[in-house]
Design a protein around this motif. Structure first.
Motif, PDB file in Angstrom:
ATOM      1  N   ARG A  43      20.577   0.693 -18.083  1.00  0.00           N
ATOM      2  CA  ARG A  43      19.980   0.968 -16.775  1.00  0.00           C
ATOM      3  C   ARG A  43      19.641  -0.332 -16.057  1.00  0.00           C
ATOM      4  O   ARG A  43      19.869  -0.468 -14.859  1.00  0.00           O
ATOM      5  CB  ARG A  43      18.706   1.813 -16.934  1.00  0.00           C
ATOM      6  N   PHE A  44      19.087  -1.292 -16.796  1.00  0.00           N
ATOM      7  CA  PHE A  44      18.742  -2.588 -16.211  1.00  0.00           C
ATOM      8  C   PHE A  44      19.997  -3.278 -15.683  1.00  0.00           C
ATOM      9  O   PHE A  44      20.017  -3.786 -14.561  1.00  0.00           O
ATOM     10  CB  PHE A  44      18.043  -3.470 -17.257  1.00  0.00           C
ATOM     11  N   ALA A  66      19.274 -17.428  -7.593  1.00  0.00           N
ATOM     12  CA  ALA A  66      18.240 -17.694  -6.603  1.00  0.00           C
ATOM     13  C   ALA A  66      16.880 -17.271  -7.170  1.00  0.00           C
ATOM     14  O   ALA A  66      16.787 -16.301  -7.929  1.00  0.00           O
ATOM     15  CB  ALA A  66      18.535 -16.936  -5.316  1.00  0.00           C
ATOM     16  N   PRO A  67      15.823 -17.978  -6.801  1.00  0.00           N
ATOM     17  CA  PRO A  67      14.492 -17.626  -7.309  1.00  0.00           C
ATOM     18  C   PRO A  67      14.081 -16.192  -6.996  1.00  0.00           C
ATOM     19  O   PRO A  67      13.447 -15.532  -7.816  1.00  0.00           O
ATOM     20  CB  PRO A  67      13.567 -18.630  -6.617  1.00  0.00           C
ATOM     21  N   ILE A  68      14.471 -15.693  -5.822  1.00  0.00           N
ATOM     22  CA  ILE A  68      14.102 -14.320  -5.481  1.00  0.00           C
ATOM     23  C   ILE A  68      14.839 -13.325  -6.376  1.00  0.00           C
ATOM     24  O   ILE A  68      14.298 -12.276  -6.727  1.00  0.00           O
ATOM     25  CB  ILE A  68      14.344 -14.029  -3.985  1.00  0.00           C
ATOM     26  N   ALA A  69      16.053 -13.648  -6.780  1.00  0.00           N
ATOM     27  CA  ALA A  69      16.799 -12.760  -7.675  1.00  0.00           C
ATOM     28  C   ALA A  69      16.136 -12.717  -9.046  1.00  0.00           C
ATOM     29  O   ALA A  69      16.079 -11.665  -9.686  1.00  0.00           O
ATOM     30  CB  ALA A  69      18.247 -13.208  -7.791  1.00  0.00           C
ATOM     31  N   VAL A  70      15.627 -13.853  -9.496  1.00  0.00           N
ATOM     32  CA  VAL A  70      14.899 -13.895 -10.770  1.00  0.00           C
ATOM     33  C   VAL A  70      13.662 -13.014 -10.677  1.00  0.00           C
ATOM     34  O   VAL A  70      13.363 -12.234 -11.587  1.00  0.00           O
ATOM     35  CB  VAL A  70      14.521 -15.353 -11.131  1.00  0.00           C
ATOM     36  N   ASP A  71      12.938 -13.102  -9.552  1.00  0.00           N
ATOM     37  CA  ASP A  71      11.752 -12.267  -9.352  1.00  0.00           C
ATOM     38  C   ASP A  71      12.111 -10.789  -9.309  1.00  0.00           C
ATOM     39  O   ASP A  71      11.397  -9.949  -9.858  1.00  0.00           O
ATOM     40  CB  ASP A  71      11.033 -12.660  -8.063  1.00  0.00           C
ATOM     41  N   LEU A  72      13.221 -10.465  -8.647  1.00  0.00           N
ATOM     42  CA  LEU A  72      13.630  -9.063  -8.558  1.00  0.00           C
ATOM     43  C   LEU A  72      14.059  -8.524  -9.919  1.00  0.00           C
ATOM     44  O   LEU A  72      13.776  -7.364 -10.251  1.00  0.00           O
ATOM     45  CB  LEU A  72      14.751  -8.902  -7.534  1.00  0.00           C
ATOM     46  N   ARG A  73      14.738  -9.329 -10.713  1.00  0.00           N
ATOM     47  CA  ARG A  73      15.096  -8.881 -12.065  1.00  0.00           C
ATOM     48  C   ARG A  73      13.839  -8.625 -12.888  1.00  0.00           C
ATOM     49  O   ARG A  73      13.755  -7.646 -13.629  1.00  0.00           O
ATOM     50  CB  ARG A  73      15.992  -9.923 -12.751  1.00  0.00           C
ATOM     51  N   ARG A  74      12.857  -9.510 -12.740  1.00  0.00           N
ATOM     52  CA  ARG A  74      11.594  -9.335 -13.456  1.00  0.00           C
ATOM     53  C   ARG A  74      10.884  -8.051 -12.997  1.00  0.00           C
ATOM     54  O   ARG A  74      10.362  -7.295 -13.802  1.00  0.00           O
ATOM     55  CB  ARG A  74      10.691 -10.556 -13.220  1.00  0.00           C
ATOM     56  N   LYS A  75      10.905  -7.782 -11.684  1.00  0.00           N
ATOM     57  CA  LYS A  75      10.270  -6.571 -11.150  1.00  0.00           C
ATOM     58  C   LYS A  75      10.990  -5.319 -11.651  1.00  0.00           C
ATOM     59  O   LYS A  75      10.353  -4.333 -12.026  1.00  0.00           O
ATOM     60  CB  LYS A  75      10.269  -6.622  -9.619  1.00  0.00           C
ATOM     61  N   ILE A  76      12.314  -5.352 -11.675  1.00  0.00           N
ATOM     62  CA  ILE A  76      13.075  -4.209 -12.193  1.00  0.00           C
ATOM     63  C   ILE A  76      12.734  -3.988 -13.661  1.00  0.00           C
ATOM     64  O   ILE A  76      12.537  -2.852 -14.100  1.00  0.00           O
ATOM     65  CB  ILE A  76      14.596  -4.431 -11.993  1.00  0.00           C
ATOM     66  N   TYR A  77      12.637  -5.064 -14.416  1.00  0.00           N
ATOM     67  CA  TYR A  77      12.290  -4.953 -15.827  1.00  0.00           C
ATOM     68  C   TYR A  77      10.908  -4.319 -16.005  1.00  0.00           C
ATOM     69  O   TYR A  77      10.748  -3.407 -16.815  1.00  0.00           O
ATOM     70  CB  TYR A  77      12.334  -6.337 -16.480  1.00  0.00           C
ATOM     71  N   THR A  78       9.925  -4.769 -15.239  1.00  0.00           N
ATOM     72  CA  THR A  78       8.573  -4.195 -15.381  1.00  0.00           C
ATOM     73  C   THR A  78       8.537  -2.739 -14.949  1.00  0.00           C
ATOM     74  O   THR A  78       7.832  -1.928 -15.547  1.00  0.00           O
ATOM     75  CB  THR A  78       7.528  -5.004 -14.582  1.00  0.00           C
ATOM     76  N   MET A  79       9.298  -2.390 -13.923  1.00  0.00           N
ATOM     77  CA  MET A  79       9.337  -0.994 -13.487  1.00  0.00           C
ATOM     78  C   MET A  79      10.033  -0.119 -14.528  1.00  0.00           C
ATOM     79  O   MET A  79       9.641   1.030 -14.736  1.00  0.00           O
ATOM     80  CB  MET A  79      10.016  -0.875 -12.116  1.00  0.00           C
ATOM     81  N   LEU A  80      11.071  -0.658 -15.171  1.00  0.00           N
ATOM     82  CA  LEU A  80      11.733   0.092 -16.248  1.00  0.00           C
ATOM     83  C   LEU A  80      10.784   0.281 -17.426  1.00  0.00           C
ATOM     84  O   LEU A  80      10.740   1.354 -18.033  1.00  0.00           O
ATOM     85  CB  LEU A  80      13.001  -0.632 -16.705  1.00  0.00           C
ATOM     86  N   GLN A  81      10.028  -0.767 -17.761  1.00  0.00           N
ATOM     87  CA  GLN A  81       9.076  -0.661 -18.868  1.00  0.00           C
ATOM     88  C   GLN A  81       7.972   0.339 -18.557  1.00  0.00           C
ATOM     89  O   GLN A  81       7.428   0.973 -19.461  1.00  0.00           O
ATOM     90  CB  GLN A  81       8.464  -2.037 -19.182  1.00  0.00           C
ATOM     91  N   ALA A  82       7.638   0.496 -17.264  1.00  0.00           N
ATOM     92  CA  ALA A  82       6.621   1.451 -16.854  1.00  0.00           C
ATOM     93  C   ALA A  82       7.167   2.877 -16.808  1.00  0.00           C
ATOM     94  O   ALA A  82       6.407   3.822 -16.568  1.00  0.00           O
ATOM     95  CB  ALA A  82       6.062   1.066 -15.491  1.00  0.00           C
ATOM     96  N   GLU A  84       9.643   4.023 -14.722  1.00  0.00           N
ATOM     97  CA  GLU A  84      10.066   4.450 -13.384  1.00  0.00           C
ATOM     98  C   GLU A  84      11.530   4.888 -13.402  1.00  0.00           C
ATOM     99  O   GLU A  84      12.357   4.265 -14.054  1.00  0.00           O
ATOM    100  CB  GLU A  84       9.913   3.299 -12.384  1.00  0.00           C
ATOM    101  N   PRO A  85      11.859   5.958 -12.667  1.00  0.00           N
ATOM    102  CA  PRO A  85      13.274   6.363 -12.580  1.00  0.00           C
ATOM    103  C   PRO A  85      14.054   5.406 -11.672  1.00  0.00           C
ATOM    104  O   PRO A  85      13.466   4.656 -10.877  1.00  0.00           O
ATOM    105  CB  PRO A  85      13.207   7.765 -11.961  1.00  0.00           C
ATOM    106  N   ASP A  86      15.376   5.437 -11.794  1.00  0.00           N
ATOM    107  CA  ASP A  86      16.235   4.547 -11.015  1.00  0.00           C
ATOM    108  C   ASP A  86      16.023   4.716  -9.512  1.00  0.00           C
ATOM    109  O   ASP A  86      16.010   3.742  -8.761  1.00  0.00           O
ATOM    110  CB  ASP A  86      17.705   4.794 -11.348  1.00  0.00           C
ATOM    111  N   GLU A  87      15.859   5.964  -9.062  1.00  0.00           N
ATOM    112  CA  GLU A  87      15.678   6.228  -7.641  1.00  0.00           C
ATOM    113  C   GLU A  87      14.412   5.558  -7.118  1.00  0.00           C
ATOM    114  O   GLU A  87      14.388   5.030  -6.007  1.00  0.00           O
ATOM    115  CB  GLU A  87      15.616   7.739  -7.366  1.00  0.00           C
ATOM    116  N   ALA A  88      13.346   5.567  -7.904  1.00  0.00           N
ATOM    117  CA  ALA A  88      12.095   4.935  -7.475  1.00  0.00           C
ATOM    118  C   ALA A  88      12.258   3.422  -7.377  1.00  0.00           C
ATOM    119  O   ALA A  88      11.716   2.788  -6.455  1.00  0.00           O
ATOM    120  CB  ALA A  88      10.976   5.282  -8.450  1.00  0.00           C
ATOM    121  N   ILE A  89      13.004   2.837  -8.295  1.00  0.00           N
ATOM    122  CA  ILE A  89      13.235   1.390  -8.266  1.00  0.00           C
ATOM    123  C   ILE A  89      14.064   1.015  -7.043  1.00  0.00           C
ATOM    124  O   ILE A  89      13.750   0.069  -6.319  1.00  0.00           O
ATOM    125  CB  ILE A  89      13.910   0.926  -9.574  1.00  0.00           C
ATOM    126  N   ILE A  90      15.118   1.784  -6.792  1.00  0.00           N
ATOM    127  CA  ILE A  90      15.967   1.522  -5.630  1.00  0.00           C
ATOM    128  C   ILE A  90      15.177   1.725  -4.343  1.00  0.00           C
ATOM    129  O   ILE A  90      15.274   0.923  -3.405  1.00  0.00           O
ATOM    130  CB  ILE A  90      17.233   2.401  -5.681  1.00  0.00           C
TER     131      ILE A  90
END
Length: 163
Positions: A43-44, A66-82, A84-90
């Motif tokens: 999913r990640f 890019a630094p923002i892409a690193v931040d977004l990957r980190r945010k996706i990871y934390t949302m997956l760990q929480a 969250e469904p794919d639709e909510a992340i998108i």
């Protein structure tokens, strides 16, 4: 310069090159995330490949450094760990960064031209091509001579027979 000193210089340059390149590789950012299941890892990967980097022109979050892409990957990871469904992340990424983060933006009043433009251009191109072919076809057909043209042609032929 002797052959031995040339070889020593080349070795030194080679070692220096290897050292510099290994240092620059160690500075590259590498994301390491622990996932509880293979499904979560997949999913990640799918989400990071599906979302576009806001800074990069046409690169997804997974491929961007890019630094923002690193931040977004980190945010996706934390949302997956929480959980969250794919639709909510998108939806979160879309609400924060707009439709640009989606490779396939939704059809709405702001994007109708984006989705319709290829078909509009195809229609215009086919219309222009049809008109050109019709014009060429109508010009290629032989047209009947008028009475004046027939008389002039007859006069020219009679004159050429006399000479």
């Amino acid at each position: 310069m002797s052959q031995a000193s040339c070889i020593a210089l080349l070795r030194f340059i080679g070692v220096l090159f290897i050292g510099i390149s290994s240092i620059s590789m160690s500075w590259a950012a590498i994301d390491t995330y622990e996932f509880s299941s293979d499904q979560q890892r997949e999913r990640f990967q799918l989400l990071t490949e599906e979302l576009r980097c806001p800074k990069c022109q046409n690169q997804n979050i997974a491929d961007s450094n890019a630094p923002i892409a690193v931040d977004l990957r980190r945010k996706i990871y934390t949302m997956l760990q929480a959980g969250e469904p794919d639709e909510a992340i998108i939806d979160f990424m879309q609400s924060r960064y707009g439709d640009f983060v989606l490779y396939n933006p939704p059809w709405d009043h702001r994007t109708w031209l984006l989705w319709s433009l290829p078909f509009i251009l195809l229609g215009v191109g086919l219309t222009v091509l049809g008109r050109l072919l019709w014009r060429r076809r109508s010009q290629a057909q032989p047209q009947a001579l008028s009475e004046e043209e027939k008389a002039a042609l007859t006069a020219i032929l009679k004159e050429s027979e006399k000479s």
